[in-house]
Scaffold this motif. Structure first.
Motif, short mmCIF file in Angstrom:
data_model
loop_
_atom_site.label_atom_id
_atom_site.label_comp_id
_atom_site.label_asym_id
_atom_site.label_seq_id
_atom_site.Cartn_x
_atom_site.Cartn_y
_atom_site.Cartn_z
N MET A 1 0.68 -2.59 33.15
CA MET A 1 1.46 -1.63 33.51
C MET A 1 0.31 -0.63 33.35
O MET A 1 0.32 0.21 31.73
N ALA A 73 8.17 2.76 26.23
CA ALA A 73 6.32 1.65 26.85
C ALA A 73 5.67 1.20 26.07
O ALA A 73 5.63 0.39 26.35
N ASP A 183 1.63 -7.64 27.91
CA ASP A 183 2.12 -6.45 28.42
C ASP A 183 2.91 -6.86 29.30
O ASP A 183 4.16 -6.08 30.09
N GLU A 184 3.85 -8.31 29.84
CA GLU A 184 4.56 -8.63 30.68
C GLU A 184 5.72 -7.97 29.99
O GLU A 184 6.61 -7.64 30.58
N ARG A 186 6.55 -6.22 27.72
CA ARG A 186 7.04 -4.64 27.25
C ARG A 186 7.54 -4.17 28.32
O ARG A 186 8.09 -3.17 28.69
N ARG A 187 6.93 -5.28 29.81
CA ARG A 187 7.27 -3.65 31.01
C ARG A 187 8.67 -4.53 31.24
O ARG A 187 9.94 -3.25 31.72
N ASP A 191 11.81 -1.50 31.47
CA ASP A 191 12.23 -1.42 32.50
C ASP A 191 13.84 -1.68 32.34
O ASP A 191 14.67 -0.59 32.74
#
Ligand code: NI
Length: 226
Positions: A1, A73, A183-184, A186-187, A191
């Motif tokens: 991200m 984030a 990263d996924e 965390r995304r 959200d």
């Protein structure tokens, strides 16, 4: 991200920081480059142990600790003390990926670089070129942000800085190890947290807020390592 965090530093803080940076002693940027990136890197930077770097770096870290979007984030576990670079007279930095592990000089601390940050100290009107270009599966993304804004991007990304043909580009760059390595994941947490914040603002007594907040924390508990 890839995420832009606007106004991490105020105009006054940028002016204050620049005064300190401009009075400091700069060295060849290759002092912190690994072998591969040293072939590509052409800029100057402040030495890691420089008093000016620590002074302005601490101001950045204090500001980030209050930045809710950043905290949500990045979910930081360890943050590398901010470094500072300057591009002028055609300086550039060719395509490279940041070192996976960073050692904090003079300490036993090592940091796995999950996220990279660039905080701009010069405004886009002050120099030509000097774009930070980040590659991902959806192509190239260019960033040339306002002074005080910061870009957060995965340290796994190939990136480069285009030549600065006139003017001067001052920035801070550093890395962090996140409590959530993926990263996924965390995304997903980011959200969910953003939606929760919105509901809290618009309908603070919404009946689903408590169960959804539980889901957030239980997901975080599954994925976190501290
Ligand atoms: Ni880099």
């Amino acid at each position: 991200m890839l995420l832009k965090i606007p106004a991490v530093l105020s105009k006054e803080q940028i002016a204050q920081g620049r005064a300190v940076l401009e009075a400091a002693e700069w060295v060849d940027g290759n002092v912190t480059a690994g072998y591969q990136s040293s072939q590509e890197k052409n800029n100057i930077q402040l030495p890691e142990e420089s008093t000016a770097a620590r002074q302005v770096g601490d101001m950045i870290l204090e500001a980030l600790a209050k930045q809710l979007t950043f905290m949500s984030a990045a979910l930081p576990c360890k943050i590398f003390p901010p470094l500072f670079n300057c591009y002028q007279n055609g300086h550039a930095f060719g395509a490279h990926v940041d070192n996976a592990v960073r050692y904090v000089k003079g300490t036993p601390v090592k940091i796995r670089t999950d996220l990279s940050m660039t905080l701009f100290f010069s405004g886009p009107e002050e120099y030509e070129g000097g774009e930070l270009v980040i590659e991902d599966t959806y192509g190239s993304h260019k960033a040339k942000l306002a002074a005080g804004d910061m870009l957060l991007y995965p340290s796994t990304s190939l990136h480069h800085v285009t030549p600065v043909s006139s003017g001067r580009r001052l920035a801070s760059f550093f890395w962090l190890e996140s409590m959530v390595r993926s990263d996924e994941q965390r995304r997903i947490l980011f959200d969910l947290d953003r939606s929760l914040q919105k509901i809290r603002l618009e309908t603070p007594d919404h009946v689903e807020l408590v169960p959804l907040t539980s889901v957030y924390h239980n997901l975080l508990r599954q994925w976190v390592s501290t």
